[in-house]
Every structure is written in structure tokens, then in C-alpha cells.
Write a protein that holds these residues in place. Structure first.
Motif, PDB file in Angstrom:
ATOM      1  N   GLU A 180      -5.297 -16.759   7.685  1.00 51.41           N
ATOM      2  CA  GLU A 180      -6.434 -16.757   6.758  1.00 51.41           C
ATOM      3  C   GLU A 180      -7.415 -15.641   7.108  1.00 51.41           C
ATOM      4  OE1 GLU A 180      -8.472 -20.438   6.761  1.00 51.41           O
ATOM      5  OE2 GLU A 180      -9.816 -19.905   5.121  1.00 51.41           O
ATOM      6  N   LEU A 183      -5.941 -12.247   6.171  1.00 50.22           N
ATOM      7  CA  LEU A 183      -5.828 -12.043   4.734  1.00 50.22           C
ATOM      8  C   LEU A 183      -7.181 -11.857   4.066  1.00 50.22           C
ATOM      9  CD1 LEU A 183      -4.040 -11.943   2.198  1.00 50.22           C
ATOM     10  CD2 LEU A 183      -4.232 -14.447   2.075  1.00 50.22           C
ATOM     11  N   TYR A 184      -8.146 -12.720   4.422  1.00 51.84           N
ATOM     12  CA  TYR A 184      -9.417 -12.729   3.701  1.00 51.84           C
ATOM     13  C   TYR A 184     -10.517 -11.954   4.420  1.00 51.84           C
ATOM     14  CZ  TYR A 184      -7.091 -16.368   1.014  1.00 51.84           C
ATOM     15  OH  TYR A 184      -6.195 -17.053   0.238  1.00 51.84           O
ATOM     16  N   ASN A 189      -4.247  -7.523   2.447  1.00 52.23           N
ATOM     17  CA  ASN A 189      -3.435  -8.131   1.396  1.00 52.23           C
ATOM     18  C   ASN A 189      -1.959  -7.781   1.520  1.00 52.23           C
ATOM     19  OD1 ASN A 189      -5.699  -9.292   0.159  1.00 52.23           O
ATOM     20  ND2 ASN A 189      -6.143  -7.420  -0.982  1.00 52.23           N
ATOM     21  N   GLN A 192       1.430  -9.945   2.380  1.00 54.45           N
ATOM     22  CA  GLN A 192       2.342 -10.595   1.435  1.00 54.45           C
ATOM     23  C   GLN A 192       3.733  -9.964   1.487  1.00 54.45           C
ATOM     24  OE1 GLN A 192       0.749 -10.927  -2.535  1.00 54.45           O
ATOM     25  NE2 GLN A 192      -1.271 -11.569  -1.820  1.00 54.45           N
ATOM     26  N   PHE A 207       1.705 -16.476   2.876  1.00 56.15           N
ATOM     27  CA  PHE A 207       0.557 -17.042   3.574  1.00 56.15           C
ATOM     28  C   PHE A 207       0.817 -18.497   3.983  1.00 56.15           C
ATOM     29  CE2 PHE A 207      -3.427 -19.475   3.369  1.00 56.15           C
ATOM     30  CZ  PHE A 207      -4.140 -18.840   4.365  1.00 56.15           C
TER      31      PHE A 207
END
Length: 370
Positions: A180, A183-184, A189, A192, A207
């Protein structure tokens, strides 16, 4: 006088006659009584005989029934015993077949089986094994399944079987939140495009699968490291490393942690923050891994599918797990590279694990006895 005498004689005859009659009556009664007793006794005996015949038949039927039941029970017991033995052997064969780290074998015996003949390479390898046996007290060997997860399997198996706890940095962070965060928080990104060994490009599903892999690693590592009994811990490891699905989740979690560490180091270099370990300088100096994305695409994604870890990634593995990985490289026997540590710079308090390789691709676990 004569008449009196006759009357008396007549009376005597009458008395005699009455006595005789009485005697005959009594005799007749006794005869009848004896006959009745004899008849009753005979009837009783006959009744008892008939009763015994019936009881005897019933007893024989009951005994026959019990013998039959006993025979069937013995047959059933024998069948169940054979079935249990077969099932036990089946499970044992299945466990051995699925076990990715085999039980220990004699080192020199393994060398003699694997390197038969008198070729130059065979002689070189047998000399290297003998050197390990006599000079390094390596008496036994645990074979590790030869696939592209081999080195990850050999390292994790030793960490778990020795009960080595989480590295210090993992105790300070919740590793479940690393996907998390990457990714955030850090805007990666491109994760993926992460590949799970032979499963390539999961897209948005990557994820969720990464999180499940991290959960598997954390749960099993916590449970096994908390087990103090060595034998019980060994049994837990054998069970875990015979479950291919769980195994692969462990390795993919470690791969992702390697990626996370590379991203962290890359951000520190960009922001010119605290100094980083020199292994990251070596990693980013390669054209194939000049940044985290290229490292993932050109190296990590293929681990478990077509390639194993190379020496730079083995150093990264030891660094993030905080273990000194000592490798005996048998094909480098009689050179300075016969025994190598990964990473070459490590802290004194780190635990040590050992590997043995014949080709820098597949690894086994050496066991030491003094």
C-alpha cells in the motif's frame, strides 16, 4: 373243646388272611410308589436330556456365531492394519515427493553418487567436497529442490528452522502495509506489472495478491520463530516447505521486500539523504537495473520463472533479512572465491546461514558437525 379249638383256628386263619392281605396291599403300594418314582425319574431324565439337546444346539450355534464374528473381526483388523500401513506409506511418499528441502544425507556419500567417473571436473568436485568435510567440518547435506526459487528456499528454510526472528527494521514497521505504501505514498503505479514467478503481469490484481503473500510470510515467520522446541520447529518447516502454494507466496513476499528496499535506497540517493549500503551502488550501476522499475522488469520478475538470484541480489537478500550468507562455491575450489559472504559488509550481531553451490545457480544446505 373241639369247637373252641376250631373257632380259634378259624380266627387265626382269618387274622393270617387279613395280615397277608394287608401285607400284599402294602407291597402293592410300595411297588406302585417305586414305579411312580422310577417313572418320574425317567421322565425327568428325558426332560433334562431334551433340554440339554436344545441348550447344546443353542450353545453350538452361539459358539459358531462367536467364532465367525471373531474370524471376521480378525480379517477386518488385518484389513484395517494393511489400509493404515498403505495410507501411512502413501502420505510419507507424498510428503517426501513434495518436500522441497530433503532430509540430511552424508556429504561424501552424496559427492560419490553425484560425481562418478574420473573426469577433471568430477575429480575437482570430489576434492572440494573432501575439503569441506575435513577442513570445515561439513558432515551432512540437505538437498534443495532445483528450480528458480532455489536460493530463496535455501535461505528461508534456514532462517525458519533456526528460529531466527524478524530483522530489526521489520519489527518497527508493519510489512503488510508495504504494498500500500509503495503504491499510494510513493506513487509506484508500475508495480501492477509485477510478475509472480511464472504468473506474469497481474495488472490491478497484483496489489491484492502481494498483500496475501506478505500475510503468509508474516504469519508463518511469527509462528515458527516463536516455537522454541527445535524438533517441533523442524516439523513445522517440513510441513510448510511441502506446500508449494504457500512456499511461492513466501518467495514472492521476499522478492517484493527486495523491491521495496531498492525503491527506498533510490529515493535516498535522489534526495541525498543518509548514506546507503554500497551494494545499492553496485545494483544501480548495472545497465539492467539503473532504477527500481528496470530492476523489477529485468531481474525480479524473472526470479522463480527463468532465472535465480545473482550475487548482487544475494547480497541484497542478506542485507534486508539481516543475515550473513556464507556460500561455499565448489566450482571455485582452490581460489579466493571458494568461500564468499553476502553481503561482504555485515554487522556482528547478524545471524549466519550457509549455502553450498556447484554452479552459482542451484544451492544446497551444508550441515556442520564438530
Amino acid at each position: 373243646m373241639q369247637r373252641r379249638h376250631d373257632r380259634e383256628a378259624s380266627k387265626n386263619r382269618d387274622k393270617f388272611t387279613e395280615q397277608e392281605k394287608q401285607s400284599r396291599i402294602n407291597h402293592s403300594k410300595r411297588s406302585v410308589g417305586k414305579h411312580e418314582v422310577r417313572s418320574w425319574t425317567t421322565a425327568t431324565k428325558q426332560s433334562l436330556c431334551l433340554m440339554w439337546q436344545k441348550v447344546k444346539v443353542q450353545l453350538m450355534l452361539s459358539m459358531s456365531f462367536l467364532v465367525t464374528i471373531f474370524w471376521y473381526c480378525r480379517r477386518l483388523y488385518s484389513f484395517l492394519a494393511q489400509l493404515l500401513k498403505w495410507w501411512s506409506n502413501y502420505l510419507q511418499r507424498k510428503l517426501i515427493r513434495n518436500l522441497s528441502v530433503l532430509t540430511e544425507v552424508d556429504l561424501l556419500g552424496y559427492s560419490a553418487r553425484e560425481w562418478k567417473g574420473e573426469t577433471k571436473q568430477a575429480k575437482h568436485m570430489k576434492e572440494a567436497y573432501e575439503e569441506l568435510f575435513w577442513s570445515y567440518h561439513t558432515k551432512y547435506l540437505r538437498q534443495v529442490r532445483r528450480d528458480n526459487y532455489c536460493v530463496l528456499r535455501a535461505v528461508l528454510f534456514q532462517i525458519f528452522s533456526q528460529g531466527i526472528p524478524f530483522p530489526s527494521w521489520m519489527k518497527e514497521r508493519d510489512i503488510l502495509k508495504l504494498p500500500e505504501k509503495l503504491l499510494y505514498s510513493q506513487g509506484c503505479n508500475w508495480i501492477q506489472q509485477y510478475s509472480f514467478g511464472p504468473e506474469r503481469y497481474m495488472g490491478p490484481n497484483a496489489f491484492g495478491k502481494l498483500r496475501r503473500c506478505m500475510e503468509t510470510l508474516k504469519t508463518n515467520w511469527t509462528e515458527i520463530s516463536a516455537t522454541k522446541d527445535h524438533e517441533e520447529r523442524g516439523n513445522m518447516c517440513n510441513t510448510l516447505f511441502s506446500d508449494e502454494s504457500k512456499e511461492h507466496k513466501l518467495y514472492e513476499a521476499i522478492k517484493f521486500i527486495m523491491l521495496y528496499e531498492v525503491v527506498e535506497a533510490y529515493e535516498q540517493i535522489k534526495n541525498r539523504e543518509e548514506p546507503i549500503h554500497n551494494l545499492f551502488s553496485l545494483l544501480f550501476a548495472r545497465d539492467s537495473s539503473s532504477d527500481p522499475l528496470s530492476f523489477m522488469m529485468n531481474h525480479l520478475n524473472s526470479i522463480g520463472d527463468s532465472i535465480c538470484l545473482d550475487q548482487v541480489e544475494l547480497s541484497l537478500l542478506g542485507y534486508l533479512l539481516e543475515v550473513k550468507i556464507r556460500v561455499y562455491r565448489l566450482h571455485r575450489f582452490n581460489t579466493e572465491e571458494f568461500q564468499v559472504n553476502y553481503p561482504d559488509e555485515y554487522r556482528r550481531e547478524w545471524n549466519e546461514i550457509s549455502l553450498l553451490t556447484e554452479d552459482d545457480r542451484y544451492y544446497h544446505i551444508p550441515l556442520f558437525r564438530t
